[in-house]
Write a protein that holds these residues in place. Structure first.
Motif, PDB file in Angstrom:
ATOM      1  N   SER A 160       0.846  -1.184   0.000  1.00 48.02           N
ATOM      2  CA  SER A 160       0.000   0.000   0.000  1.00 48.02           C
ATOM      3  C   SER A 160       0.887   1.242   0.000  1.00 48.02           C
ATOM      4  N   ARG A 168       1.969  -0.001   4.987  1.00 49.81           N
ATOM      5  CA  ARG A 168       1.507  -0.737   6.157  1.00 49.81           C
ATOM      6  C   ARG A 168       0.875  -2.077   5.817  1.00 49.81           C
ATOM      7  N   ARG A 169       0.371  -2.198   4.597  1.00 45.82           N
ATOM      8  CA  ARG A 169      -0.293  -3.441   4.226  1.00 45.82           C
ATOM      9  C   ARG A 169       0.290  -3.982   2.929  1.00 45.82           C
ATOM     10  N   GLU A 171      -4.277 -10.395   2.077  1.00 48.53           N
ATOM     11  CA  GLU A 171      -3.872  -9.069   2.524  1.00 48.53           C
ATOM     12  C   GLU A 171      -3.406  -9.159   3.966  1.00 48.53           C
ATOM     13  N   PHE A 172      -2.243  -8.587   4.256  1.00 51.52           N
ATOM     14  CA  PHE A 172      -1.778  -8.672   5.635  1.00 51.52           C
ATOM     15  C   PHE A 172      -1.134  -7.378   6.104  1.00 51.52           C
ATOM     16  N   ASP A 173      -1.179  -7.215   7.419  1.00 50.95           N
ATOM     17  CA  ASP A 173      -0.583  -6.070   8.097  1.00 50.95           C
ATOM     18  C   ASP A 173       0.907  -6.345   8.267  1.00 50.95           C
ATOM     19  N   ALA A 174       1.748  -5.512   7.665  1.00 53.27           N
ATOM     20  CA  ALA A 174       3.183  -5.777   7.667  1.00 53.27           C
ATOM     21  C   ALA A 174       3.788  -5.693   9.061  1.00 53.27           C
ATOM     22  N   SER A 175       3.229  -4.869   9.940  1.00 52.98           N
ATOM     23  CA  SER A 175       3.812  -4.710  11.272  1.00 52.98           C
ATOM     24  C   SER A 175       3.378  -5.819  12.225  1.00 52.98           C
ATOM     25  N   ALA A 176       2.135  -6.260  12.080  1.00 50.98           N
ATOM     26  CA  ALA A 176       1.628  -7.283  12.989  1.00 50.98           C
ATOM     27  C   ALA A 176       1.759  -8.684  12.434  1.00 50.98           C
ATOM     28  N   ARG A 180      -0.254 -10.231  10.555  1.00 45.70           N
ATOM     29  CA  ARG A 180      -1.552 -10.910  10.576  1.00 45.70           C
ATOM     30  C   ARG A 180      -2.239 -10.628   9.246  1.00 45.70           C
ATOM     31  N   GLY A 181      -2.897 -11.648   8.707  1.00 45.49           N
ATOM     32  CA  GLY A 181      -3.501 -11.462   7.402  1.00 45.49           C
ATOM     33  C   GLY A 181      -4.902 -11.991   7.306  1.00 45.49           C
ATOM     34  N   THR A 182      -5.594 -11.581   6.257  1.00 46.50           N
ATOM     35  CA  THR A 182      -6.946 -12.058   5.975  1.00 46.50           C
ATOM     36  C   THR A 182      -7.039 -12.380   4.494  1.00 46.50           C
TER      37      THR A 182
END
Length: 232
Positions: free
Chosen positions: A189, A193-194, A206-211, A213-215
């Motif tokens: 993004s 961040r994503r 799609e996942f959160d680069a810092s955490a 965690r993905g969906t």
């Protein structure tokens, strides 16, 4: 077949393919128009192209080379990087620019069970350092604004390497990406961040680069995969 695509901030699209050609396309509301093409010198089977932050240089990875190559946007070769001394590479196909455009990350297909990301600095021939993050072939790399690196590996891993280069490497998508070839690439993004990973079955991961965690986004929610041929 076109294997690697990337665009600059103005929307110009660059593509490389198995024929060794670099193609340039101008974008518009109705699609893309071919505006130029040229043979890439001294490289075989290019598979990835990444536009530098300045938009003036193109990093290319290939299945016939053990070092990344930098070209200008007219396909003139600019770099003379050496193959890494550490590791036994079959090829070096994945490339990514640092956020400031001063260095280049590269990775490929190891022959010793140690998948490394190498960092090259512009103006220096040999890589300045490397880090092992897996065991099998890399498919793609993308750098984020904070300097961390997202990657896909053949061993069904999508992960994030922190900007410090220290362990641990955050791994996500295990069990979702069954094989590295299921992931068609990586896109970040604008805020970094994503990360979005298109999958062969039409879904997006799609996942959160810092955490880390993905969906999963079902194919029906992102539209059926569209195959619009680019002009030759």
């Amino acid at each position: 077949a076109l294997l690697g695509l990337d665009s600059d901030a103005a929307g110009t699209l660059y593509a490389v393919g198995v024929d060794g050609m670099l193609r340039r396309y101008a974008g518009g509301h109705v699609g893309y128009r071919l505006t130029g093409r040229a043979t890439l010198a001294d490289i075989e089977r290019p598979v990835r192209v990444k536009v530098s932050p300045s938009g003036q240089q193109l990093a290319v990875g290939s299945l016939g080379s053990k070092a990344p190559v930098i070209y200008d946007t007219n396909a003139s070769r600019l770099s003379d990087f050496a193959a890494p001394a550490a590791g036994n590479l079959r090829n070096l196909g994945a490339v990514a620019w640092s956020p400031d455009g001063r260095s280049l990350l590269a990775a490929g297909d190891p022959d010793d069970g140690a998948a490394r990301i190498y960092r090259y600095q512009l103006g220096r021939r040999d890589p300045v350092d490397s880090i092992i993050v897996g065991e099998q072939r890399f498919f793609d790399l993308v750098t984020l604004r904070d300097g961390s690196v997202a990657f896909t590996l053949e061993e069904a891993r999508v992960g994030v390497l922190p900007s410090s280069g220290a362990s641990p490497v955050k791994s996500v998508a295990n069990g979702i990406v069954r094989h590295g070839r299921d992931a068609l690439g990586l896109r970040a993004s604008p805020d970094g961040r994503r990360i979005v990973v298109p999958l062969r079955d039409g879904r997006l991961f799609e996942f959160d680069a810092s955490a880390a965690r993905g969906t999963l986004v079902p194919a029906g929610q992102v539209g059926s995969p569209t195959r619009r041929a680019l002009p030759e």
